[in-house]
Structures are given as C-alpha cells and as structure tokens.
Motif scaffolding. Structure first.
Motif, short mmCIF file in Angstrom:
data_model
loop_
_atom_site.label_atom_id
_atom_site.label_comp_id
_atom_site.label_asym_id
_atom_site.label_seq_id
_atom_site.Cartn_x
_atom_site.Cartn_y
_atom_site.Cartn_z
N ALA A 182 0.83 -1.21 0.00
CA ALA A 182 0.00 0.00 0.00
C ALA A 182 0.86 1.25 0.00
CB ALA A 182 -0.92 -0.01 1.22
N GLY A 183 1.94 1.24 0.76
CA GLY A 183 2.83 2.39 0.80
C GLY A 183 3.63 2.55 -0.48
N ARG A 184 4.16 1.45 -0.99
CA ARG A 184 5.04 1.52 -2.17
C ARG A 184 4.29 1.99 -3.41
NH1 ARG A 184 6.95 2.38 -6.09
NH2 ARG A 184 8.83 1.57 -7.12
N PHE A 185 3.07 1.48 -3.60
CA PHE A 185 2.35 1.79 -4.84
C PHE A 185 1.34 2.92 -4.69
CE2 PHE A 185 3.61 -2.72 -5.22
CZ PHE A 185 4.43 -2.60 -6.33
N GLY A 186 1.10 3.38 -3.46
CA GLY A 186 0.14 4.45 -3.25
C GLY A 186 0.75 5.81 -2.96
N LEU A 187 1.96 5.81 -2.41
CA LEU A 187 2.61 7.07 -2.06
C LEU A 187 3.57 7.49 -3.17
CD1 LEU A 187 3.46 6.28 1.69
CD2 LEU A 187 1.58 7.71 0.84
#
Length: 414
Positions: A182-187
């Motif tokens: 979630a962090g890698r592909f959303g931020l």
C-alpha cells in the motif's frame, strides 16, 4: 479541511491510511500470537507480557538513538522498508526451534525501528495535509488504530486457535507485506525533509534541541504524563473487576473513539487551544470516583466519559507542530509517540505498585489525582500563545531567546 470526504480526497492520504491500518492489524495479530507462543514455551506471565508489550520500551530506546533518521530518509522508501523489515522479523519468530533469547532479540530490534516509523509516518502526514487538516487526519489514524486493535485481537484469537501461534505469526507477516505494498504503490516519491547523516549523536542533539525550549518541553510533558498516568488506571481494570475487565476496556475504547471524532471533525480551530487543558482534566477527574469503589454501571460511565479526554493528545500535537521547525517535524512527532508509549509503561508500573500497597480502586484514584495535579501545574507554561518557529531565532520559539538558530540552523492514546 473539515470533512472526511475532503480528507480522503486529499492525494496520498488514503494509501497512508491503508498502510498505517495494515501495520496496526499486523502488529496486533502477531503480538497476540507471540505472547501466546512464549507463554506456552516458558509458562512465564512476565515473559509473555514482555513479548507483547516490550516493543514499547524498545521504541523509547530507539527514540534516543535513531530518531534523526525520521527526517533524513525518503518517506515512501522508509515506510515500505520498515514494513518489509517487520514482515521478515515476524516470519523469523515463527521458525520452529528459535530460542527464546532469539525471539526477544527480534522483538527489541523491531521495537527500536518502530520509533523511526512513527516519526516518518506522522511527518509525512504533516506534509500531505495542511496545518488545518492535520488534526482531522491524525484523528482518523487514531480511530483506525482502535478499530484495528479490536478487530485484530478478535481475529488473532480465532487464528491462534485455528492455525496455531506460528501460523498466526505468518499471517501477521502477510499483513505487513500488504501494508508495504500500500505504501510503495500508493505514495509518491518525496525528498527527505532534512539533510545530513542520521546518527545517534544527531538524534541526541535534536532531542536536546526540542526539549530545551520551555514551551515545547511543557507541551511534551502535557502529552506524556497525564496520558501515561491514566493508562496506569486502565492497567488495573483486570484486578479491579476480573469478570468485567473486557467491558471496562470496551468502554474506554468507545470513549476514546468519540473524543477523537469530536476533536478531529467538529471542534473549530479557534477552540482547540482552549480545550486541551479541560480535556486533560476530563481524562483524569472521572477516575477519582474509584476511591469510593463504585458499582459496575457507574464505573463504566466514568471510564467512558474520561476516555473522551484522550482527544487532548490531538489538540496538543497541533500546538507542538506550531512550535517546531519543518525540518524537525518528523523527529518531534516521533519523540512524542515514543515518549508517550514509554510513559504509559511507567504509568502502568506505578499504578501496579500503588495497587499492590493499597487496592486497585485506590491505585486508580491516586493515578487520577496525580494526573490532575500535573495538568494544573503545567497550565501556566501552556497558557501563552507561541510565535511561529521559523528559524527559532526568537524567544517565543526557542523558549530561552539564546538563539538556537544561530548554532543549529542547519542542523510526531494510540
């Protein structure tokens, strides 16, 4: 920014929310599994408790040595890397035959690393949202913590019975991987907020710099001490009402959820500064009734009302950011988070000692009285309105007027 719709429409808030919630769910599930596993292997309640809650004390140690990295790491890479580290560490704890000392070594490493994670996460939140939206955003993250803990403990109990503690640890590792995704592909990729090397010496200098300002020091003490003493009250729910401790804890969670919702969504900005001290008094004063050993319905009502006062933490964080230069915002919020968790552990220890010498009800009343006294003692230092911290050249920002900026200009209840 005043509505949840506006908040979740803000670019990058939703993936930060999902990554944070995933980490909390993973930590809750794996903590329950690890405590169960250690108790089954050792028969020691102390070691089982340390397996579940020892990371909070390790996080305090991390705040003393590693927090300078919070503003010197790219946020997306740091949050993704920490989630992957936790996934690997949690999976390693499930390895059959791993000695108990090996399990606790991993617990300490992950606990210390989490100090950096809190600083990076809340520093990034401060970048994603404007100052007006920070309290609303942080209240939503706080609410997600409570909800994920409730769901995580319930699901964790089922998984421990169905999958075994080791299987549940692997499920926790999978949740950490989901949070990393979630962090890698959303931020989006962002530069660090500060430059220079992240060292233990730099962490110590920044901690001293943050705590040397009388106004910031007063805000930190107000964030840590009244909160920690009341968590000490909560640590006595089991001996106070062994058959109804779950009900008392649920009442506290409901009150905290209500307080975070009210403070984050409905309290106007102009009222926030006026309400932080009254809310800290609300947090403590209802517990004074325990000196009379109230019946269960009265105890539930008192705990529910008191827990609304945890929203004072949100209001004081906003004041802390007003007093802190932008290049130290992640470090400052990480120091708050780690110090608060450390004080909660101290509060639980003090409350247990008081209850051992008197009774659980008396111990709760004593902790509440101490919390009220600390809030009243800090009132004069918190009353003055701070000046903006830009450059920290003025006495309003540095607190002593001696020019923190001249020598250091280059230099965030869960």
């Amino acid at each position: 920014m005043r509505t949840y719709r506006e908040l979740f429409r803000t670019p990058e808030f939703a993936p930060l929310f999902l990554a944070s919630a995933g980490n909390v769910a993973a930590q809750t599930v794996s903590g329950l599994a690890l405590g169960t596993l250690i108790y089954a292997r050792t028969g020691s309640p102390l070691l089982s408790s340390l397996a579940m809650f020892g990371p909070a004390l390790a996080q305090l140690a991390g705040a003393l040595a590693l927090l300078s990295a919070a503003d010197r790491l790219p946020p997306r890479a740091a949050l993704t890397g920490l989630s992957l580290l936790f996934a690997a560490g949690t999976a390693a704890q499930a390895v059959p035959g791993l000695p108990v000392w090996g399990v606790f070594t991993i617990v300490l490493v992950l606990g210390a690393a989490s100090a950096v994670g809190g600083g990076v996460r809340y520093g990034l939140l401060n970048e994603i949202l404007d100052r007006e939206g920070y309290v609303l955003g942080r209240s939503v993250l706080n609410m997600s913590v409570g909800l994920m803990q409730i769901a995580g403990f319930a699901a964790g109990g089922v998984m421990v019975a169905a999958l075994s503690p080791r299987g549940t640890l692997l499920a926790g590792a999978a949740l950490y991987l989901a949070a990393a995704a979630a962090g890698r592909f959303g931020l989006s990729a962002r530069r660090p907020r500060a430059t220079g090397r992240a060292t233990a010496g730099e962490t110590w200098r920044n901690n001293v710099r943050l705590f040397s300002s009388p106004r910031r020091r007063a805000v930190y003490l107000a964030l840590w001490v009244p909160n920690g003493l009341i968590v000490g009250c909560e640590s006595l729910f089991v001996p106070y009402a062994p058959g109804h401790a779950g009900l008392l804890l649920a009442a506290g969670a409901a009150g905290m959820l209500a307080g975070d919702t009210l403070a984050g969504r409905f309290v106007p900005a102009g009222w926030r500064r006026r309400l932080d001290a009254p809310m800290r008094l609300v947090l403590a004063a209802p517990y004074l009734v325990f000196a009379l050993r109230p019946p269960l319905p009265v105890a539930v009502a008192a705990i529910t009302v008191a827990s609304v006062g945890y929203c004072a933490t949100l209001l004081l964080q906003e004041r802390l950011l007003e007093l802190t230069p932008d290049d130290l915002s992640g470090h400052a919020l990480g120091l708050h988070s780690s110090g608060m968790l450390g004080m909660q552990g101290i509060g639980a220890t003090l409350a247990g000692g008081a209850a051992q010498l008197t009774s659980p009800a008396t111990g709760m009343a004593l902790m509440a009285a101490a919390s009220v006294a600390v809030t009243l003692a800090l009132a004069p230092a918190l009353r003055a309105r701070p000046a903006p911290p830009s450059g920290e050249a003025s006495g309003d920002a540095s607190g002593d007027g001696s020019g923190e900026a001249s020598g250091e200009a280059s230099a965030q209840r869960v």
